[in-house]
Design a protein around this motif. Sequence first.
Motif, mmCIF file in Angstrom:
data_model
loop_
_atom_site.group_PDB
_atom_site.id
_atom_site.type_symbol
_atom_site.label_atom_id
_atom_site.label_comp_id
_atom_site.label_asym_id
_atom_site.label_seq_id
_atom_site.Cartn_x
_atom_site.Cartn_y
_atom_site.Cartn_z
ATOM 1 N N ILE A 158 0.665 -0.865 -0.171
ATOM 2 C CA ILE A 158 0.172 0.174 -0.238
ATOM 3 C C ILE A 158 0.709 1.344 -0.222
ATOM 4 C CG2 ILE A 158 -1.541 1.216 0.930
ATOM 5 C CD1 ILE A 158 -2.896 -0.942 2.327
ATOM 6 N N SER A 159 2.003 1.071 0.995
ATOM 7 C CA SER A 159 2.921 2.523 0.860
ATOM 8 C C SER A 159 3.918 2.517 0.555
ATOM 9 C CB SER A 159 2.091 3.126 2.237
ATOM 10 O OG SER A 159 3.727 4.255 2.499
ATOM 11 N N ILE A 160 4.537 3.120 0.307
ATOM 12 C CA ILE A 160 5.894 2.700 -0.402
ATOM 13 C C ILE A 160 6.953 3.223 1.257
ATOM 14 C CG2 ILE A 160 6.877 5.468 -0.054
ATOM 15 C CD1 ILE A 160 8.723 4.828 -2.630
ATOM 16 N N ARG A 161 6.423 3.424 2.318
ATOM 17 C CA ARG A 161 6.891 3.353 3.486
ATOM 18 C C ARG A 161 7.243 1.656 4.272
ATOM 19 N NH1 ARG A 161 4.521 5.519 8.400
ATOM 20 N NH2 ARG A 161 2.346 5.619 7.045
ATOM 21 N N GLU A 162 6.787 0.940 3.579
ATOM 22 C CA GLU A 162 6.194 -0.540 3.944
ATOM 23 C C GLU A 162 7.790 -0.515 3.902
ATOM 24 O OE1 GLU A 162 3.073 -2.690 2.075
ATOM 25 O OE2 GLU A 162 1.568 -0.885 2.223
ATOM 26 N N ARG A 163 8.543 -0.364 2.889
ATOM 27 C CA ARG A 163 10.181 -0.859 2.209
ATOM 28 C C ARG A 163 11.155 -0.835 3.348
ATOM 29 N NH1 ARG A 163 10.545 -1.389 -3.647
ATOM 30 N NH2 ARG A 163 7.954 -1.869 -4.612
ATOM 31 N N VAL A 164 10.705 -0.066 3.547
ATOM 32 C CA VAL A 164 12.402 0.791 5.046
ATOM 33 C C VAL A 164 11.109 0.942 6.751
ATOM 34 C CG1 VAL A 164 13.386 2.653 5.297
ATOM 35 C CG2 VAL A 164 13.085 2.131 3.348
ATOM 36 N N ARG A 165 11.146 -0.501 7.525
ATOM 37 C CA ARG A 165 11.297 -0.806 9.061
ATOM 38 C C ARG A 165 12.172 -0.323 9.643
ATOM 39 N NH1 ARG A 165 6.123 -2.280 9.090
ATOM 40 N NH2 ARG A 165 6.474 -4.000 11.308
ATOM 41 N N ILE A 166 11.847 -0.144 10.746
ATOM 42 C CA ILE A 166 13.381 -0.012 11.837
ATOM 43 C C ILE A 166 12.415 -0.230 12.815
ATOM 44 C CG2 ILE A 166 14.524 2.099 13.211
ATOM 45 C CD1 ILE A 166 14.577 3.769 10.533
ATOM 46 N N ASN A 167 13.384 -0.976 13.850
ATOM 47 C CA ASN A 167 12.778 -1.870 14.678
ATOM 48 C C ASN A 167 10.304 -1.773 14.782
ATOM 49 O OD1 ASN A 167 14.676 -1.193 15.901
ATOM 50 N ND2 ASN A 167 14.251 0.768 16.390
ATOM 51 N N GLY A 168 10.382 -2.277 13.945
ATOM 52 C CA GLY A 168 9.691 -3.018 13.677
ATOM 53 C C GLY A 168 8.510 -2.282 13.532
ATOM 54 N N SER A 169 8.367 -1.044 12.522
ATOM 55 C CA SER A 169 7.757 0.342 12.489
ATOM 56 C C SER A 169 7.918 0.485 11.045
ATOM 57 C CB SER A 169 6.705 1.527 12.965
ATOM 58 O OG SER A 169 6.703 0.418 14.194
ATOM 59 N N ASP A 170 7.556 1.392 9.860
ATOM 60 C CA ASP A 170 7.019 1.675 9.739
ATOM 61 C C ASP A 170 8.272 2.617 8.683
ATOM 62 O OD1 ASP A 170 6.510 -0.735 8.122
ATOM 63 O OD2 ASP A 170 4.215 1.005 6.950
ATOM 64 N N ILE A 171 8.706 3.149 8.338
ATOM 65 C CA ILE A 171 9.643 4.508 8.781
ATOM 66 C C ILE A 171 8.660 5.635 8.211
ATOM 67 C CG2 ILE A 171 9.863 4.878 6.072
ATOM 68 C CD1 ILE A 171 13.132 6.038 6.224
ATOM 69 N N GLY A 172 8.610 7.045 9.589
ATOM 70 C CA GLY A 172 8.088 7.834 9.054
ATOM 71 C C GLY A 172 7.710 8.842 7.714
ATOM 72 N N LYS A 173 6.293 9.680 7.846
ATOM 73 C CA LYS A 173 6.172 10.059 6.196
ATOM 74 C C LYS A 173 7.446 11.295 6.306
ATOM 75 C CE LYS A 173 2.022 9.297 4.847
ATOM 76 N NZ LYS A 173 0.456 10.085 4.826
ATOM 77 N N ASN A 174 7.827 11.716 7.473
ATOM 78 C CA ASN A 174 8.999 13.220 7.513
ATOM 79 C C ASN A 174 10.288 12.953 6.866
ATOM 80 O OD1 ASN A 174 6.310 14.726 7.181
ATOM 81 N ND2 ASN A 174 6.950 15.115 9.963
ATOM 82 N N ASP A 175 10.751 11.134 7.906
ATOM 83 C CA ASP A 175 11.658 10.949 8.093
ATOM 84 C C ASP A 175 11.968 10.264 6.172
ATOM 85 O OD1 ASP A 175 12.745 11.649 10.037
ATOM 86 O OD2 ASP A 175 11.409 9.619 11.228
ATOM 87 N N PHE A 176 10.752 9.732 6.126
ATOM 88 C CA PHE A 176 10.982 9.077 4.414
ATOM 89 C C PHE A 176 11.472 10.158 3.090
ATOM 90 C CE2 PHE A 176 10.723 8.111 -0.310
ATOM 91 C CZ PHE A 176 10.521 6.460 0.154
ATOM 92 N N ALA A 177 10.359 11.149 3.710
ATOM 93 C CA ALA A 177 10.512 12.921 2.099
ATOM 94 C C ALA A 177 12.439 13.676 2.825
ATOM 95 C CB ALA A 177 9.969 13.343 2.961
ATOM 96 N N ARG A 178 12.525 13.507 3.824
ATOM 97 C CA ARG A 178 13.583 13.967 4.114
ATOM 98 C C ARG A 178 15.153 13.409 3.105
ATOM 99 N NH1 ARG A 178 17.065 13.232 9.228
ATOM 100 N NH2 ARG A 178 15.389 11.935 10.114
ATOM 101 N N PHE A 179 14.988 11.161 4.192
ATOM 102 C CA PHE A 179 16.029 10.731 3.210
ATOM 103 C C PHE A 179 15.841 10.259 1.853
ATOM 104 C CE2 PHE A 179 16.144 9.001 8.019
ATOM 105 C CZ PHE A 179 17.285 9.054 8.500
ATOM 106 N N ALA A 180 14.761 11.621 1.316
ATOM 107 C CA ALA A 180 14.727 10.910 0.089
ATOM 108 C C ALA A 180 15.307 12.261 -0.598
ATOM 109 C CB ALA A 180 13.280 10.637 -0.317
ATOM 110 N N THR A 181 15.057 13.267 -0.064
ATOM 111 C CA THR A 181 15.927 15.017 -0.704
ATOM 112 C C THR A 181 17.457 14.619 -0.675
ATOM 113 O OG1 THR A 181 13.601 16.218 0.346
ATOM 114 C CG2 THR A 181 15.596 17.420 -0.021
ATOM 115 N N VAL A 182 17.777 13.854 0.206
ATOM 116 C CA VAL A 182 18.949 14.147 0.974
ATOM 117 C C VAL A 182 19.591 13.140 -0.573
ATOM 118 C CG1 VAL A 182 21.010 12.700 2.074
ATOM 119 C CG2 VAL A 182 19.089 14.225 3.426
#
Length: 442
Positions: A79-103
Amino acid sequence: MNFSDAENYLFSLGNEVAAMKLGLKNIRKLMASLGNPQNNYLKVQVAGTNGKGSVCAFLDAICLSAGIKTGLFTSPHLISIRERVRINGSDIGKNDFARFATVVRESSERLVAGGELESAPTYFEQVTAIALLAFGEAKAELAILETGLGGRLDATTAANAEIAAITRIDIDHQEYLGETLREIAAEKAAIIHGGSRVVIGHQQPEAMQVIRSKCAEFGVKAIFAGEPDIAESRNTAVTVSNRFESDVEDTHNITAVFPSLKDVSLGLKGRHQIENALIAVHLAKLLQENLPITSENIVEGLQNARHPGRLEFDGKYLFDGAHNAAGINALRKFLDENVLQPMIFIFGATKEKNVRDMAASLFRSDSRVIVTQPANTRAMTARAIEAAIARTPDQKIFATTTVESALAKADDIWVDGDLIVVTGSLYLVGEAKKILKDKSQI
């Protein structure tokens, strides 16, 4: 970029398979420009045709039980691209994903502008970089990396994982990996390198020969988790949970290898998951050399593992992303052993799949089948699927142009007690789950 911008940018790079460029040059240069964060934590890379996502799910659950800071990278998402990146059992947050994607985007564009790369890294390469960067910032102790396609030239291989696992290899993605089992095995075995610690699942003889040769090339002593004396054992030491609470007998003998594991009930359904659990247990035992994993953690992890979209029951639906012959055969076996109720199938597939054989294995002479086309550039049209199915007089086949209309058709013909099985493609499963979630039906 905000999260929406990041999603749109990544999707603009093209379909992750159709637009991919196999090779490690781009991803290695990209990771170097980001400071090679993957060098700061231990890594397990899992390759194979079927089961690699399940092995990752089992191992992640084991590590979470042990309290280990763990990053998990998988593909594709449902459903969400955030599912691909999980940290300690949880999908990465939207803000963090956007921040890393920008970098990652900015680094990619600098490399292109400076002439170090001819073109921007692909969708899969950039998402891989996002994950590796995120794991580094989270100070992960371990990253579990599911190989996207193949192994030799897959972006995850650039992480140079210290531990490798190879699940069962079968014929799939021939247009990228080769036409024969030996060629495909060679691509996947290439994740093995000097210094690797390696766990190998049950293999056909041609594939096993290739893998053994690769291990010998680097002087690697592998652990063979699927050797016949284990994989073909017949006992009831392990039970597999299913919807009807019945025990599955004739299982692999996990306790013969690990006596401390008693009567484990696996969190993932299907007899084939025992093979994947064995690989995960061997990986966990290897990780004990570096991380505090106990037998209790292993048992708890095996029981708590979840893998959405794979033999996942939800109300009147069963979702299973079986997308090749081996996956379809495993699904059919599960249905034969565990499902007694009438079934309606919603089926879709990508263009390169052998739909005729998949349909012949899955559908029965009196099946009700709704064929459809997911909203993906690689999807086969419903009419093409319908034409490929060798139908019988008693089969009822309905062709729909969208997943939404397929779900509506299933509702039209559904009667109380029917099970709607959504399968043939993870893209189909993901789209169906999203539609139903938006409508609050699941």
